[in-house]
Design an enzyme around this catalytic site. Structure first.
Site, PDB file in Angstrom:
ATOM      1  N   ALA A   1      -9.520   8.524  -5.640  1.00 59.04           N
ATOM      2  CA  ALA A   1     -10.258   9.677  -5.093  1.00 59.04           C
ATOM      3  C   ALA A   1     -11.618   9.167  -4.641  1.00 59.04           C
ATOM      4  CB  ALA A   1     -10.433  10.756  -6.154  1.00 59.04           C
TER       5      ALA A   1
ATOM      6  N   ASP B   1       0.887  -1.167   0.000  1.00 58.07           N
ATOM      7  CA  ASP B   1       0.000   0.000   0.000  1.00 58.07           C
ATOM      8  C   ASP B   1       0.924   1.216   0.000  1.00 58.07           C
ATOM      9  OD1 ASP B   1      -1.490   2.235   0.773  1.00 58.07           O
ATOM     10  OD2 ASP B   1      -2.849   1.063   2.020  1.00 58.07           O
ATOM     11  N   VAL B   2       0.845   2.017  -1.061  1.00 54.97           N
ATOM     12  CA  VAL B   2       1.828   3.106  -1.219  1.00 54.97           C
ATOM     13  C   VAL B   2       1.634   4.253  -0.227  1.00 54.97           C
ATOM     14  CG1 VAL B   2       2.349   2.634  -3.637  1.00 54.97           C
ATOM     15  CG2 VAL B   2       0.454   4.181  -3.069  1.00 54.97           C
TER      16      VAL B   2
ATOM     17  N   TYR C   1     -13.993  15.080 -13.652  1.00 55.05           N
ATOM     18  CA  TYR C   1     -12.666  14.554 -13.269  1.00 55.05           C
ATOM     19  C   TYR C   1     -12.155  15.286 -12.026  1.00 55.05           C
ATOM     20  CZ  TYR C   1      -8.361  11.974 -14.162  1.00 55.05           C
ATOM     21  OH  TYR C   1      -7.297  11.117 -14.067  1.00 55.05           O
TER      22      TYR C   1
ATOM     23  N   LYS D   1      -3.607  14.997 -10.761  1.00 53.15           N
ATOM     24  CA  LYS D   1      -2.767  14.653 -11.931  1.00 53.15           C
ATOM     25  C   LYS D   1      -1.866  15.835 -12.313  1.00 53.15           C
ATOM     26  CE  LYS D   1      -4.189  10.410 -12.825  1.00 53.15           C
ATOM     27  NZ  LYS D   1      -3.360   9.268 -12.392  1.00 53.15           N
TER      28      LYS D   1
HETATM   29  P1  NAP Z   1      -7.318   0.338 -11.876  1.00 51.98           P
HETATM   30  O1  NAP Z   1      -7.257  -0.945 -12.604  1.00 51.98           O
HETATM   31  O2  NAP Z   1      -8.422   0.504 -10.879  1.00 51.98           O
HETATM   32  O3  NAP Z   1      -5.898   0.634 -11.234  1.00 51.98           O
HETATM   33  C1  NAP Z   1      -5.719   1.518 -10.147  1.00 51.98           C
HETATM   34  C2  NAP Z   1      -4.793   0.829  -9.195  1.00 51.98           C
HETATM   35  O4  NAP Z   1      -4.409   1.691  -8.122  1.00 51.98           O
HETATM   36  C3  NAP Z   1      -5.437  -0.417  -8.547  1.00 51.98           C
HETATM   37  O5  NAP Z   1      -4.562  -1.507  -8.674  1.00 51.98           O
HETATM   38  C4  NAP Z   1      -5.564   0.008  -7.095  1.00 51.98           C
HETATM   39  O6  NAP Z   1      -5.538  -1.065  -6.191  1.00 51.98           O
HETATM   40  C5  NAP Z   1      -4.323   0.859  -6.971  1.00 51.98           C
HETATM   41  N1  NAP Z   1      -4.282   1.616  -5.723  1.00 51.98           N
HETATM   42  C6  NAP Z   1      -5.169   2.528  -5.253  1.00 51.98           C
HETATM   43  N2  NAP Z   1      -4.771   2.969  -4.055  1.00 51.98           N
HETATM   44  C7  NAP Z   1      -3.603   2.328  -3.759  1.00 51.98           C
HETATM   45  C8  NAP Z   1      -2.712   2.331  -2.659  1.00 51.98           C
HETATM   46  N3  NAP Z   1      -2.915   3.114  -1.590  1.00 51.98           N
HETATM   47  N4  NAP Z   1      -1.607   1.536  -2.706  1.00 51.98           N
HETATM   48  C9  NAP Z   1      -1.374   0.724  -3.748  1.00 51.98           C
HETATM   49  N5  NAP Z   1      -2.197   0.669  -4.832  1.00 51.98           N
HETATM   50  C10 NAP Z   1      -3.293   1.449  -4.814  1.00 51.98           C
HETATM   51  O7  NAP Z   1      -7.524   1.557 -12.913  1.00 51.98           O
HETATM   52  P2  NAP Z   1      -6.610   2.108 -14.114  1.00 51.98           P
HETATM   53  O8  NAP Z   1      -7.528   2.914 -14.949  1.00 51.98           O
HETATM   54  O9  NAP Z   1      -5.816   1.024 -14.696  1.00 51.98           O
HETATM   55  O10 NAP Z   1      -5.654   3.149 -13.354  1.00 51.98           O
HETATM   56  C11 NAP Z   1      -4.244   3.098 -13.412  1.00 51.98           C
HETATM   57  C12 NAP Z   1      -3.676   4.497 -13.584  1.00 51.98           C
HETATM   58  O11 NAP Z   1      -3.998   4.970 -14.884  1.00 51.98           O
HETATM   59  C13 NAP Z   1      -4.222   5.526 -12.606  1.00 51.98           C
HETATM   60  O12 NAP Z   1      -3.192   6.410 -12.225  1.00 51.98           O
HETATM   61  C14 NAP Z   1      -5.246   6.263 -13.456  1.00 51.98           C
HETATM   62  O13 NAP Z   1      -5.516   7.568 -12.983  1.00 51.98           O
HETATM   63  C15 NAP Z   1      -4.503   6.275 -14.765  1.00 51.98           C
HETATM   64  N6  NAP Z   1      -5.305   6.603 -15.957  1.00 51.98           N
HETATM   65  C16 NAP Z   1      -6.455   5.915 -16.219  1.00 51.98           C
HETATM   66  C17 NAP Z   1      -7.195   6.243 -17.348  1.00 51.98           C
HETATM   67  C18 NAP Z   1      -8.496   5.523 -17.656  1.00 51.98           C
HETATM   68  O14 NAP Z   1      -9.289   6.052 -18.425  1.00 51.98           O
HETATM   69  N7  NAP Z   1      -8.704   4.350 -17.132  1.00 51.98           N
HETATM   70  C19 NAP Z   1      -6.754   7.253 -18.219  1.00 51.98           C
HETATM   71  C20 NAP Z   1      -5.563   7.919 -17.926  1.00 51.98           C
HETATM   72  C21 NAP Z   1      -4.844   7.598 -16.781  1.00 51.98           C
HETATM   73  P3  NAP Z   1      -6.966  -1.566  -5.563  1.00 51.98           P
HETATM   74  O15 NAP Z   1      -7.846  -1.904  -6.713  1.00 51.98           O
HETATM   75  O16 NAP Z   1      -6.569  -2.742  -4.742  1.00 51.98           O
HETATM   76  O17 NAP Z   1      -7.488  -0.427  -4.758  1.00 51.98           O
END
Ligand code: NAP
Length: 258
Positions: free
Chosen positions: A94, A65-66, A154, A161
């Protein structure tokens, strides 16, 4: 064909399931011959990520957990004797209500939580793992257009971000002398568990596909392959940057769907 990441070890933080952007990155890294280390957040995710790690041929799957310095320290301890070449930070969080009501209504706690998990964690992750990057390497994070433009709903994540992208630039400056590069990939909207927390997200997907120069949404594999570029010798001159992998959407001004 030669593999772009052969002989390199990558730690990937943020694989929650097969739809995670981090999973697509892990798949690209595996194809290119990287040795993979995955992390998950808490016992709840342990079995799932261990199973995904088996599918990906990961060498290790660790709890981290970061937001907890002691867990970061334990992860570093578990990696004792390892040389890391790549760190992928694919983490954000968030409160759901802050991704639907007006930004003006953001609570202090909600603001600080988004900043801690989504922006500050890159700083603590870089500080923890940089000493293991003894031959230099590449740290990367995931960001979104909402950092630099107003994207409806957002909200607090856009502000986090923006901070994250600034962190990338300052970390690139601090770590450049160690030949560690720090960059962000700004991905177009992708249907993942996190994205589902944003109100009316499917409208965003439809809107982007209608006006983006490539007339479609972003394929997670395209993000994975850009992460390969940044992690490999091909990206050796790139640091402190935000690379858009978004079907070109960010170049558009006023656009009406055809
Ligand atoms: P995701 O599959 O839900 O990934 C988010 C990850 O963050 C999950 O593995 C989650 O773990 C982890 N996380 C949250 N709090 C944490 C903590 N305290 N310690 C360690 N891990 C933690 O969704 P995703 O869309 O792939 O997101 C990955 C990144 O891409 C994020 O930074 C997101 O903002 C970015 N992004 C997403 C999009 C989009 O449209 N999807 C577009 C641009 C950028 P848990 O599930 O166990 O909480």
């Amino acid at each position: 064909m030669s593999q772009l990441l052969a002989g390199k070890t990558a730690i990937i933080l943020g694989v929650a399931n097969k739809w995670s952007i981090a999973y697509a990155i892990a798949e690209s890294y595996r194809r290119e011959g990287a040795r993979l280390i995955l992390t998950y957040q808490g016992e709840r995710q342990k079995a799932t990520v261990e199973d995904l790690g088996k599918d990906l041929g990961a060498a290790m799957v660790l709890n981290c957990d970061v937001t907890k310095e002691e867990e970061l320290a334990a992860t570093v301890a578990a990696l004792s004797g390892e040389k890391l070449d790549v760190v992928v930070h694919s983490i954000a969080f968030a409160n759901r209500e802050d991704l639907s009501r007006p930004f003006l209504e953001t609570s202090r706690d909600g603001y600080l939580l988004a900043q801690e998990v989504s922006a500050y964690s890159l700083v603590s992750v870089a500080r923890a793992f940089a000493p293991l990057m003894t031959e230099g390497g590449s740290i990367m994070t995931l960001t979104y257009l909402g950092a630099v433009r107003v994207v409806q709903n957002y909200n607090v994540m856009g502000v986090a971000k923006a901070a994250l992208e600034a962190c990338v630039r300052y970390l690139a400056n601090d770590l450049g002398a160690k030949n560690i590069r720090v960059n962000a990939i700004s991905a177009g909207p992708i249907k993942t568990a996190s994205a589902r927390g944003i109100k009316d997200f499917s409208n965003v997907l439809d809107g982007v596909a209608a006006v983006a120069p490539l007339k479609r949404n972003t394929d997670p594999a395209e993000v994975g392959d850009t992460a390969v570029f940044l992690g490999s010798a091909l990206g050796r001159g790139v640091t402190g940057n935000v690379i858009y992998v978004d079907a070109g959407f960010q170049v558009m001004g006023l656009a009406t769907p055809e």
